[in-house]
Design a protein around this motif. Structure first.
Motif, PDB file in Angstrom:
ATOM      1  N   ARG A  19      33.526  38.565 -50.159  1.00  8.74           N
ATOM      2  CA  ARG A  19      33.474  39.615 -51.330  1.00  8.74           C
ATOM      3  C   ARG A  19      34.591  40.652 -50.823  1.00  8.74           C
ATOM      4  N   ILE A  20      34.472  41.149 -49.498  1.00  9.77           N
ATOM      5  CA  ILE A  20      35.277  42.063 -49.062  1.00  9.77           C
ATOM      6  C   ILE A  20      36.979  41.707 -49.178  1.00  9.77           C
ATOM      7  N   LEU A  21      37.084  40.433 -48.961  1.00  9.99           N
ATOM      8  CA  LEU A  21      38.650  39.879 -48.879  1.00  9.99           C
ATOM      9  C   LEU A  21      38.899  39.861 -50.243  1.00  9.99           C
ATOM     10  N   VAL A  63      44.649  43.337 -44.278  1.00 10.22           N
ATOM     11  CA  VAL A  63      45.890  42.665 -44.347  1.00 10.22           C
ATOM     12  C   VAL A  63      45.787  41.361 -43.871  1.00 10.22           C
ATOM     13  N   THR A  64      46.040  41.435 -42.572  1.00  9.74           N
ATOM     14  CA  THR A  64      45.895  40.358 -41.575  1.00  9.74           C
ATOM     15  C   THR A  64      45.131  39.023 -42.241  1.00  9.74           C
ATOM     16  N   ARG A  69      43.862  33.988 -45.120  1.00  9.68           N
ATOM     17  CA  ARG A  69      43.092  33.468 -46.051  1.00  9.68           C
ATOM     18  C   ARG A  69      44.102  33.095 -47.177  1.00  9.68           C
ATOM     19  N   GLU A  70      45.022  33.501 -47.981  1.00  7.60           N
ATOM     20  CA  GLU A  70      45.840  33.036 -48.742  1.00  7.60           C
ATOM     21  C   GLU A  70      46.873  32.011 -48.312  1.00  7.60           C
ATOM     22  N   VAL A  71      47.314  32.058 -47.154  1.00  9.64           N
ATOM     23  CA  VAL A  71      48.313  31.175 -46.553  1.00  9.64           C
ATOM     24  C   VAL A  71      47.232  29.839 -46.361  1.00  9.64           C
ATOM     25  N   ALA A  72      46.277  29.911 -46.009  1.00  5.89           N
ATOM     26  CA  ALA A  72      45.338  28.819 -45.741  1.00  5.89           C
ATOM     27  C   ALA A  72      44.880  27.993 -46.999  1.00  5.89           C
ATOM     28  N   THR A 133      52.598  29.643 -37.095  1.00  7.00           N
ATOM     29  CA  THR A 133      51.963  28.524 -36.673  1.00  7.00           C
ATOM     30  C   THR A 133      50.880  27.669 -37.269  1.00  7.00           C
ATOM     31  N   MET A 134      50.029  28.323 -38.275  1.00  4.35           N
ATOM     32  CA  MET A 134      49.416  27.629 -39.286  1.00  4.35           C
ATOM     33  C   MET A 134      50.143  26.662 -40.242  1.00  4.35           C
TER      34      MET A 134
END
Length: 205
Positions: A19-21, A63-64, A69-72, A133-134
């Motif tokens: 919810r926070i993200l 922000v990080t 999460r969006e990249v994941a 790296t991900m």
């Protein structure tokens, strides 16, 4: 239009992080990071500011976490692509086009590029080692799956090839407008087959 009720502020639930993200993502899209406060995010998420600090951290941590999460989510999409193809050329083209199209269509990424381009560049470059790296790990995993499916010859340097390809794509994301014209599907496909495919296969085009 009815909306779902928000949980009572201060009550910690298992869904607080999500919810926070989600709330931070919405705020970043609306006004950018610079104008977003922890209080804004807490109010949007229906929690108190202490919960935001405890669960995620500072605004920079938010922000990080949002970027990661969006990249994941994009990388999870990439993990499904090898099963859809029978040859390495189609696989690499699909992966390349998927990444660029998702980036270009992402409302928060594009909003932040307009509102705070320097912050996006910093998060994806100087402070983007974990995210990069991900991306390399996900690309290498896709290549290993291609080897298993006999689309790609086994090689001891698959991770290095994956990193080189990711560096090319990374530069196109950070600096999208240069001499190369990569707007249409055919242009993207030609680029992938002409420049990325030789990197992955270890053979010249």
């Amino acid at each position: 239009m009815p909306t779902a009720s928000k949980p009572q502020a201060g009550r910690v639930t298992a869904d607080d992080n999500t919810r926070i993200l989600d709330a931070a993502l919405l705020q970043f899209q609306r006004v950018g990071v610079k104008k977003t406060t922890i209080e804004d995010v807490a109010r949007e998420a229906g929690v108190d500011r202490v919960t935001v600090y405890r669960r995620i951290g500072s605004r920079d941590d938010l922000v990080t976490a949002v970027f990661s999460r969006e990249v994941a989510l994009v990388l999870a999409e990439l993990a499904l692509i090898p099963e859809r193809h029978g040859n390495i050329g189609d696989l690499i083209t699909d992966m390349f086009m998927t990444v660029l199209k998702l980036w270009r269509a992402h409302p928060v990424a594009q909003s932040m590029l307009t509102l705070e381009p320097e912050r996006v560049v910093m998060k994806l470059s100087v402070h983007g080692a974990d995210i990069f790296t991900m991306a390399v790990a996900a690309t290498a995993a896709a290549l290993e799956r291609a080897v298993e499916r006999e689309m790609l010859a086994p090689a001891s340097d698959l991770t290095a090839r994956a990193e080189l390809a990711c560096r090319v794509v990374h530069s196109l994301i950070l600096l999208p407008h240069a001499a190369l014209d990569l707007e249409t599907d055919s242009q993207l496909e030609d680029f992938a087959r002409g420049y990325l495919l030789p990197i992955i296969t270890g053979h010249s085009a």
